[in-house]
Scaffold this motif. Structure first.
Motif, short mmCIF file in Angstrom:
data_model
loop_
_atom_site.label_atom_id
_atom_site.label_comp_id
_atom_site.label_asym_id
_atom_site.label_seq_id
_atom_site.Cartn_x
_atom_site.Cartn_y
_atom_site.Cartn_z
N GLY A 44 -16.59 0.20 -12.62
CA GLY A 44 -16.86 -1.13 -13.14
C GLY A 44 -17.80 -1.14 -14.32
N PRO A 45 -17.97 -2.21 -15.01
CA PRO A 45 -17.18 -3.45 -14.90
C PRO A 45 -15.77 -3.27 -15.48
N LEU A 46 -14.81 -3.94 -14.86
CA LEU A 46 -13.41 -3.80 -15.24
C LEU A 46 -12.72 -5.15 -15.24
N ALA A 47 -11.71 -5.27 -16.11
CA ALA A 47 -10.83 -6.43 -16.08
C ALA A 47 -9.85 -6.27 -14.92
N ALA A 48 -9.24 -7.36 -14.50
CA ALA A 48 -8.31 -7.32 -13.37
C ALA A 48 -7.18 -6.32 -13.61
N ARG A 49 -6.66 -6.27 -14.81
CA ARG A 49 -5.55 -5.34 -15.10
C ARG A 49 -6.01 -3.89 -14.97
N ASP A 50 -7.28 -3.62 -15.28
CA ASP A 50 -7.81 -2.26 -15.14
C ASP A 50 -8.04 -1.91 -13.67
N VAL A 51 -8.46 -2.88 -12.87
CA VAL A 51 -8.60 -2.66 -11.43
C VAL A 51 -7.21 -2.35 -10.86
N PHE A 52 -6.22 -3.14 -11.22
CA PHE A 52 -4.85 -2.94 -10.76
C PHE A 52 -4.35 -1.54 -11.11
N ALA A 53 -4.60 -1.10 -12.34
CA ALA A 53 -4.13 0.22 -12.79
C ALA A 53 -4.86 1.36 -12.08
N ALA A 54 -6.10 1.14 -11.67
CA ALA A 54 -6.91 2.20 -11.06
C ALA A 54 -6.68 2.34 -9.55
N LEU A 55 -6.03 1.37 -8.93
CA LEU A 55 -5.79 1.45 -7.49
C LEU A 55 -4.79 2.56 -7.19
N PRO A 56 -4.90 3.17 -6.00
CA PRO A 56 -3.95 4.22 -5.61
C PRO A 56 -2.51 3.70 -5.70
N HIS A 57 -1.62 4.54 -6.18
CA HIS A 57 -0.23 4.11 -6.42
C HIS A 57 0.55 3.82 -5.14
N GLY A 58 0.12 4.33 -4.01
CA GLY A 58 0.85 4.13 -2.77
C GLY A 58 0.68 2.76 -2.14
N ASN A 59 -0.21 1.91 -2.68
CA ASN A 59 -0.46 0.64 -2.00
C ASN A 59 0.60 -0.42 -2.28
N GLU A 60 1.35 -0.30 -3.37
CA GLU A 60 2.47 -1.21 -3.67
C GLU A 60 2.05 -2.68 -3.80
N TRP A 61 0.81 -2.93 -4.18
CA TRP A 61 0.37 -4.31 -4.36
C TRP A 61 0.85 -4.87 -5.69
N ALA A 62 1.15 -6.15 -5.70
CA ALA A 62 1.47 -6.83 -6.95
C ALA A 62 0.17 -7.17 -7.68
N TYR A 63 0.27 -7.36 -8.98
CA TYR A 63 -0.90 -7.72 -9.79
C TYR A 63 -1.54 -9.00 -9.26
N LYS A 64 -0.71 -9.96 -8.87
CA LYS A 64 -1.22 -11.24 -8.35
C LYS A 64 -2.04 -11.03 -7.07
N THR A 65 -1.65 -10.06 -6.26
CA THR A 65 -2.40 -9.74 -5.04
C THR A 65 -3.80 -9.25 -5.40
N VAL A 66 -3.89 -8.40 -6.41
CA VAL A 66 -5.19 -7.89 -6.86
C VAL A 66 -6.06 -9.03 -7.37
N LYS A 67 -5.47 -9.94 -8.12
CA LYS A 67 -6.22 -11.11 -8.62
C LYS A 67 -6.74 -11.94 -7.45
N THR A 68 -5.93 -12.12 -6.42
CA THR A 68 -6.37 -12.86 -5.23
C THR A 68 -7.53 -12.15 -4.55
N LEU A 69 -7.43 -10.84 -4.40
CA LEU A 69 -8.51 -10.07 -3.78
C LEU A 69 -9.80 -10.18 -4.59
N LEU A 70 -9.69 -10.12 -5.91
CA LEU A 70 -10.88 -10.27 -6.76
C LEU A 70 -11.52 -11.64 -6.55
N ALA A 71 -10.71 -12.68 -6.50
CA ALA A 71 -11.24 -14.03 -6.30
C ALA A 71 -11.93 -14.15 -4.94
N ARG A 72 -11.35 -13.54 -3.91
CA ARG A 72 -11.98 -13.57 -2.59
C ARG A 72 -13.32 -12.84 -2.59
N LEU A 73 -13.37 -11.71 -3.28
CA LEU A 73 -14.61 -10.94 -3.34
C LEU A 73 -15.70 -11.68 -4.10
#
Length: 76
Positions: free
Chosen positions: A25-54
């Motif tokens: 960090g600090p990172l933009a949402a798209r950078d967080v999405f790109a850095a997540l392990p590839h096996g999780n299969e999350w959509a970009y919108k899911t990552v944005k939701t998780l960021l908002a919750r955090l």
């Protein structure tokens, strides 16, 4: 100032996002999405939701720069 302790209430998915921000960090949402392990299969919108919750839980802070948001860990 007392240290925030939001980490006890995090879901496993939220922990994955926090690990990315603690490491890079600090990172933009798209950078967080790109850095997540590839096996999780999350959509970009899911990552944005998780960021908002955090942010709502106080685990993340953010800074708006133009149309983008940079997220950073608010807890250790």
């Amino acid at each position: 100032m007392a240290e925030k302790n939001a980490t006890t209430a995090l879901s496993p998915a939220e922990w994955e996002v926090m690990k990315v921000l603690w490491d890079g960090g600090p990172l933009a949402a798209r950078d967080v999405f790109a850095a997540l392990p590839h096996g999780n299969e999350w959509a970009y919108k899911t990552v944005k939701t998780l960021l908002a919750r955090l942010v709502a839980k106080g685990a993340l802070d953010y800074e708006q720069i133009g149309n983008s948001y940079l997220y950073r860990a608010a807890v250790k």
